[in-house]
Design a protein around this motif. Structure first.
Motif, PDB file in Angstrom:
ATOM      1  N   THR A   2      81.105  51.361 -37.249  1.00  7.42           N
ATOM      2  CA  THR A   2      81.983  50.205 -37.210  1.00  7.42           C
ATOM      3  C   THR A   2      81.716  49.309 -38.408  1.00  7.42           C
ATOM      4  OG1 THR A   2      81.945  50.277 -34.807  1.00  7.42           O
ATOM      5  CG2 THR A   2      82.696  48.255 -35.818  1.00  7.42           C
ATOM      6  N   GLU A   6      85.586  44.789 -38.563  1.00  7.92           N
ATOM      7  CA  GLU A   6      86.051  45.221 -37.252  1.00  7.92           C
ATOM      8  C   GLU A   6      85.263  44.524 -36.144  1.00  7.92           C
ATOM      9  OE1 GLU A   6      85.991  49.464 -37.001  1.00  7.92           O
ATOM     10  OE2 GLU A   6      87.200  49.681 -38.814  1.00  7.92           O
ATOM     11  N   ARG A   7      83.963  44.413 -36.317  1.00 14.25           N
ATOM     12  CA  ARG A   7      83.144  43.718 -35.319  1.00 14.25           C
ATOM     13  C   ARG A   7      83.558  42.258 -35.225  1.00 14.25           C
ATOM     14  NH1 ARG A   7      78.647  46.758 -37.154  1.00 14.25           N
ATOM     15  NH2 ARG A   7      78.129  45.059 -38.537  1.00 14.25           N
ATOM     16  N   HIS A  10      86.756  42.016 -33.252  1.00  9.09           N
ATOM     17  CA  HIS A  10      86.489  42.243 -31.829  1.00  9.09           C
ATOM     18  C   HIS A  10      85.802  41.026 -31.214  1.00  9.09           C
ATOM     19  CE1 HIS A  10      85.902  44.409 -28.147  1.00  9.09           C
ATOM     20  NE2 HIS A  10      84.618  44.176 -28.187  1.00  9.09           N
ATOM     21  N   SER A  11      84.862  40.453 -31.918  1.00  9.16           N
ATOM     22  CA  SER A  11      84.179  39.248 -31.421  1.00  9.16           C
ATOM     23  C   SER A  11      85.164  38.097 -31.247  1.00  9.16           C
ATOM     24  CB  SER A  11      83.071  38.826 -32.378  1.00  9.16           C
ATOM     25  OG  SER A  11      82.063  39.801 -32.419  1.00  9.16           O
ATOM     26  N   ASN A  42      98.095  45.836 -33.104  1.00  5.94           N
ATOM     27  CA  ASN A  42      97.134  45.741 -31.998  1.00  5.94           C
ATOM     28  C   ASN A  42      97.830  45.094 -30.797  1.00  5.94           C
ATOM     29  OD1 ASN A  42      95.078  44.870 -30.214  1.00  5.94           O
ATOM     30  ND2 ASN A  42      93.585  44.901 -31.882  1.00  5.94           N
TER      31      ASN A  42
END
Length: 109
Positions: A2, A6-7, A10-11, A42
């Motif tokens: 990842t 991207e993290r 997502h966070s 998304n």
């Protein structure tokens, strides 16, 4: 593996979901707008943004986001029902009726 970006997205999604759950839809929308801009396909982020807009009575923005979501996923009964309710809140019951019928056909609550 990842990527850091991207993290971060997502966070931010998780933080926005938490703000929405805590009754702070404006803050949730603030976090979600750049996320949806970065990942326009998304569906989960667009749905959460739609909920945030609806929850903060930003009905024009909710309608736009929900219309995009319905276009991306025509069989999403939740999106159809939410779009119908958004239109109703704007005194557009005639336009809402078609979305209610599709949502009913899809078995959406």
């Amino acid at each position: 593996m990842t990527q850091p970006f991207e993290r971060d997205l997502h966070s931010e999604f998780l933080r926005a979901d938490l703000f929405l759950a805590m009754g702070q839809p404006i803050e949730a929308a603030r976090l979600l707008e750049p996320l949806v801009a970065a990942e326009p396909a998304n569906e989960a982020a667009l749905e959460l943004l739609s909920r945030a807009y609806f929850g903060s009575a930003q009905l024009g923005r909710a309608e736009e986001a929900l219309s995009r979501l319905v276009e991306m996923a025509p069989a999403n009964g939740w999106a159809r029902r939410a779009l119908a309710r958004t239109l109703e809140r704007q005194s557009r019951a005639g336009e809402a009726a078609a979305h209610h019928r599709v949502a009913d056909a899809l078995g959406a609550a």
